[in-house]
Design a protein around this motif. Structure first.
Motif, PDB file in Angstrom:
ATOM      1  N   ASN A  97      -1.765  10.089   7.468  1.00  0.00           N
ATOM      2  CA  ASN A  97      -2.803  10.269   8.484  1.00  0.00           C
ATOM      3  C   ASN A  97      -3.933  11.158   7.976  1.00  0.00           C
ATOM      4  O   ASN A  97      -5.118  10.879   8.225  1.00  0.00           O
ATOM      5  CB  ASN A  97      -2.201  10.858   9.760  1.00  0.00           C
ATOM      6  N   THR A 121       1.484   6.248  12.569  1.00  0.00           N
ATOM      7  CA  THR A 121       0.210   6.205  11.843  1.00  0.00           C
ATOM      8  C   THR A 121      -0.832   5.330  12.534  1.00  0.00           C
ATOM      9  O   THR A 121      -1.827   4.941  11.924  1.00  0.00           O
ATOM     10  CB  THR A 121       0.417   5.707  10.400  1.00  0.00           C
ATOM     11  N   SER A 160       0.824  -1.206   0.000  1.00  0.00           N
ATOM     12  CA  SER A 160       0.000   0.000   0.000  1.00  0.00           C
ATOM     13  C   SER A 160       0.857   1.255   0.000  1.00  0.00           C
ATOM     14  O   SER A 160       2.052   1.221  -0.336  1.00  0.00           O
ATOM     15  CB  SER A 160      -0.888  -0.021   1.249  1.00  0.00           C
ATOM     16  N   ILE A 176     -11.406   1.508   7.677  1.00  0.00           N
ATOM     17  CA  ILE A 176     -10.050   1.072   7.339  1.00  0.00           C
ATOM     18  C   ILE A 176      -9.583   0.024   8.344  1.00  0.00           C
ATOM     19  O   ILE A 176      -9.633   0.243   9.558  1.00  0.00           O
ATOM     20  CB  ILE A 176      -9.071   2.257   7.320  1.00  0.00           C
ATOM     21  N   LYS A 188      -6.186  -2.001   9.075  1.00  0.00           N
ATOM     22  CA  LYS A 188      -4.774  -2.070   8.723  1.00  0.00           C
ATOM     23  C   LYS A 188      -4.113  -3.236   9.457  1.00  0.00           C
ATOM     24  O   LYS A 188      -4.168  -3.310  10.688  1.00  0.00           O
ATOM     25  CB  LYS A 188      -4.065  -0.756   9.067  1.00  0.00           C
ATOM     26  N   GLU A 228      -6.004   9.113   5.394  1.00  0.00           N
ATOM     27  CA  GLU A 228      -6.871   8.110   6.009  1.00  0.00           C
ATOM     28  C   GLU A 228      -8.017   8.757   6.778  1.00  0.00           C
ATOM     29  O   GLU A 228      -9.145   8.232   6.778  1.00  0.00           O
ATOM     30  CB  GLU A 228      -6.043   7.187   6.907  1.00  0.00           C
ATOM     31  N   GLN A 229      -7.755   9.884   7.402  1.00  0.00           N
ATOM     32  CA  GLN A 229      -8.836  10.599   8.090  1.00  0.00           C
ATOM     33  C   GLN A 229      -9.914  11.013   7.087  1.00  0.00           C
ATOM     34  O   GLN A 229     -11.118  10.889   7.355  1.00  0.00           O
ATOM     35  CB  GLN A 229      -8.284  11.825   8.807  1.00  0.00           C
ATOM     36  N   ALA A 282      -7.892   4.962  12.258  1.00  0.00           N
ATOM     37  CA  ALA A 282      -7.308   3.901  11.429  1.00  0.00           C
ATOM     38  C   ALA A 282      -6.181   3.228  12.209  1.00  0.00           C
ATOM     39  O   ALA A 282      -5.001   3.385  11.899  1.00  0.00           O
ATOM     40  CB  ALA A 282      -6.795   4.468  10.107  1.00  0.00           C
TER      41      ALA A 282
END
Length: 284
Positions: free
Chosen positions: A159, A226, A132, A172, A174, A162-163, A231
């Protein structure tokens, strides 16, 4: 057999990360062995398929919700195995898998997230990233293909990215597939010993093993920087393939359950359509 909640136990706590303190051969939350683990995974198939179909159905009537499963790990950690044995339990029509390899010349002309943005799953889909955007703070950092300031910028960019996805309706998940160096060596040896697996072997994998400490350090920083509330990271012990697949299935199932997915209501008069079908003249 009493098993603790796997999803909770593999979630990475906030704070500094030391991967050497996390046992890659463990099976947190599961008391059984391989046979029981495989049976447990198979037993989840029906519910996973039902939940994923509900997600898909919601997407057909305008819901923005979707799931993004991010799989990261060293070579031989089992990303492909998770795709076959866990993601393979649901309808492939509702799944979009993207495998990120070395960026193309075109992709290198853009910000590192440009190609990632294009692969974000559409509403209703279960999207899977086989590797990714994290490659850009892992292998890129280890090989020094970007300077320290750029790597530092990327943590915050990830960050923020993803937010935004979460704000738009993405759940999400991970997963760092945590495999030990001894297990990786065994798996590489298996590929060399079995002619049927020679196609999976890459001599570069042995070159990268020399850099194992650097990769571990890069992962520890990336995970810490992160691991957010929206996430969070999950570190999946992956020396046992069956446990790895089961743990990811638990994460996926629990995320789908938490979405409280509902079948869309009919936008037509059901009784009227039943009557039409009942009154239909015989077809020749």
């Amino acid at each position: 057999m009493s098993n603790a909640k796997i999803s909770r136990l593999v979630r990475l706590p906030a704070g500094p990360v030391d991967l050497t303190a996390l046992d890659s051969h463990a099976k947190p939350g599961f008391k059984g062995g391989k046979a029981a683990g495989r049976a447990a995974l198979a037993g989840m198939g029906s519910e996973l398929a039902d939940l994923q179909e509900r997600l898909w159905a919601e997407g057909t009537v305008g819901s923005a919700r979707r799931i993004l499963l991010v799989l990261q790990g060293m070579d031989t950690s089992g990303k492909g195995g998770v795709l076959r044995h866990t993601v393979g339990l649901v309808d492939p029509q509702g799944v979009r898998i993207t495998s990120f390899k070395a960026p193309t010349e075109e992709e290198l002309q853009h910000d590192f997230l440009w190609r990632i943005e294009k692969a974000v799953p559409q509403p209703g889909f279960l999207g899977v990233f086989d590797r990714s955007h994290y490659e850009d703070v892992l292998i890129v950092k280890v090989h020094e293909w970007a300077d320290a300031a750029e790597i530092e910028r990327r943590y915050d960019a990830i960050n923020d990215f993803e937010q935004r996805l979460v704000d738009e309706g993405t759940v999400i998940i991970k997963c760092m597939l945590h495999v030990g160096p001894a297990t990786q060596r065994e798996r590489l040896q298996e590929r060399l010993d079995n002619p049927d697996k020679h196609w999976k072997f890459n001599s570069g994998d042995i070159d990268e093993r020399v850099l194992w400490p650097a990769y571990r350090a890069a992962y520890e920083v990336a995970l810490e920087r992160t691991n957010t509330d929206v996430a969070p990271w999950h570190v999946i012990p992956s020396d046992r393939k069956w446990y790895r697949n089961l743990a990811v299935a638990h994460l996926l199932r629990d995320a789908l359950r938490a979405m409280d997915l509902q079948w869309p209501e009919a936008d037509f008069d059901v009784d009227e359509q039943k009557k039409r079908l009942a009154d239909e003249a015989p077809l020749i």
